[in-house]
Motif scaffolding. Structure first.
Motif, PDB file in Angstrom:
ATOM      1  N   LEU A   1      31.430  70.507   9.552  1.00  0.00           N
ATOM      2  CA  LEU A   1      30.642  69.270   9.690  1.00  0.00           C
ATOM      3  C   LEU A   1      31.087  68.228   8.673  1.00  0.00           C
ATOM      4  O   LEU A   1      31.300  67.059   9.009  1.00  0.00           O
ATOM      5  N   ILE A   2      31.209  68.661   7.422  1.00  0.00           N
ATOM      6  CA  ILE A   2      31.572  67.730   6.356  1.00  0.00           C
ATOM      7  C   ILE A   2      33.023  67.278   6.509  1.00  0.00           C
ATOM      8  O   ILE A   2      33.326  66.093   6.355  1.00  0.00           O
ATOM      9  N   SER A   3      33.916  68.192   6.856  1.00  0.00           N
ATOM     10  CA  SER A   3      35.326  67.823   7.070  1.00  0.00           C
ATOM     11  C   SER A   3      35.462  66.811   8.195  1.00  0.00           C
ATOM     12  O   SER A   3      36.217  65.841   8.083  1.00  0.00           O
ATOM     13  N   ASN A   4      34.736  67.030   9.285  1.00  0.00           N
ATOM     14  CA  ASN A   4      34.774  66.072  10.397  1.00  0.00           C
ATOM     15  C   ASN A   4      34.189  64.731   9.993  1.00  0.00           C
ATOM     16  O   ASN A   4      34.676  63.682  10.428  1.00  0.00           O
ATOM     17  N   ALA A   5      33.147  64.753   9.162  1.00  0.00           N
ATOM     18  CA  ALA A   5      32.551  63.496   8.698  1.00  0.00           C
ATOM     19  C   ALA A   5      33.532  62.724   7.831  1.00  0.00           C
ATOM     20  O   ALA A   5      33.578  61.492   7.870  1.00  0.00           O
ATOM     21  N   VAL A   6      34.331  63.443   7.027  1.00  0.00           N
ATOM     22  CA  VAL A   6      35.351  62.779   6.205  1.00  0.00           C
ATOM     23  C   VAL A   6      36.360  62.073   7.113  1.00  0.00           C
ATOM     24  O   VAL A   6      36.750  60.936   6.853  1.00  0.00           O
ATOM     25  N   LYS A   7      36.765  62.750   8.200  1.00  0.00           N
ATOM     26  CA  LYS A   7      37.778  62.188   9.108  1.00  0.00           C
ATOM     27  C   LYS A   7      37.230  61.063   9.976  1.00  0.00           C
ATOM     28  O   LYS A   7      37.873  60.039  10.158  1.00  0.00           O
ATOM     29  N   THR A   8      36.041  61.271  10.548  1.00  0.00           N
ATOM     30  CA  THR A   8      35.527  60.332  11.546  1.00  0.00           C
ATOM     31  C   THR A   8      34.432  59.410  11.024  1.00  0.00           C
ATOM     32  O   THR A   8      34.148  58.387  11.639  1.00  0.00           O
TER      33      THR A   8
END
Length: 193
Positions: A31-38
């Motif tokens: 979740l956090i990794s995707n939030a960093v990207k998107t």
């Protein structure tokens, strides 16, 4: 000598500290990794698991990771005052409510009034409802209205030991993260370390 209990003194402060919760840790990491990207996050999460398995601690870690001053991060900067106040449960934009004690409709309406405005310091305001299954029927309906029409930059985390008692309409609007009981051997080894 510190007056903090051992549970508070050694409360996890990053996702990798969540011992015995590999699946939940993986979900939160993604979740956090995707939030960093998107730059995108869901607006509602359901953290479900037995008593004492780390649901509320994980909610605070999630809030600190998302509101890290230098940007969303898997490793929040523990030296930052905003991160420290989130972990201490006293940040103005992170509202923690115990539904077992304050789960009536008036308390939920008060939360709804408080979150109408933008966060004061944080990037995202968090509403953490602990023991969410204990909301009264009227309070659950008020919470559903809040979750269906969330204000911008507001994230809801409903923590519960009994997800089957959460209204289906609320459950269907939340992303579920399941926590499991931590085996005694893992707790023992962690305490030894």
């Amino acid at each position: 000598m510190s007056s903090d209990s051992l549970a508070l003194k050694y409360r996890p402060k990053k996702i990798s500290d969540l011992i015995g919760q590999e699946q939940a840790s993986r979900v939160l990491t993604n979740l956090i990794s995707n939030a960093v990207k998107t730059g995108e996050l869901n607006h509602a999460y359901l953290f479900a698991g037995k008593f004492g398995c780390g649901k509320t601690s994980a909610a605070r870690i999630f809030a600190a990771s998302v509101n890290n001053p230098s940007g969303i991060s898997l490793e929040p900067d523990l030296s930052q005052p905003i991160v420290q106040s989130i972990y201490e449960g006293r940040h103005i934009d992170i509202l923690e409510q115990d539904a077992a004690a304050l789960g009536k409709v008036d308390e939920i309406r008060a939360i709804r009034e408080n979150i109408r405005f933008s966060p004061l310091e944080a990037r995202y305001r968090f509403v953490i409802l602990d023991e969410a299954h204990r909301l009264t029927d009227a309070a659950a309906e008020a919470a559903l209205k809040m979750i269906e029409e969330p204000p911008p930059n507001t994230i809801f985390v409903l923590a519960t030991t009994d997800p089957d008692k959460i209204k289906d309409t609320i459950h269907s609007r939340c992303m579920s993260v399941n926590f499991r009981s931590i085996p005694w051997e893992i707790i023992y080894q962690h305490l030894r370390n």
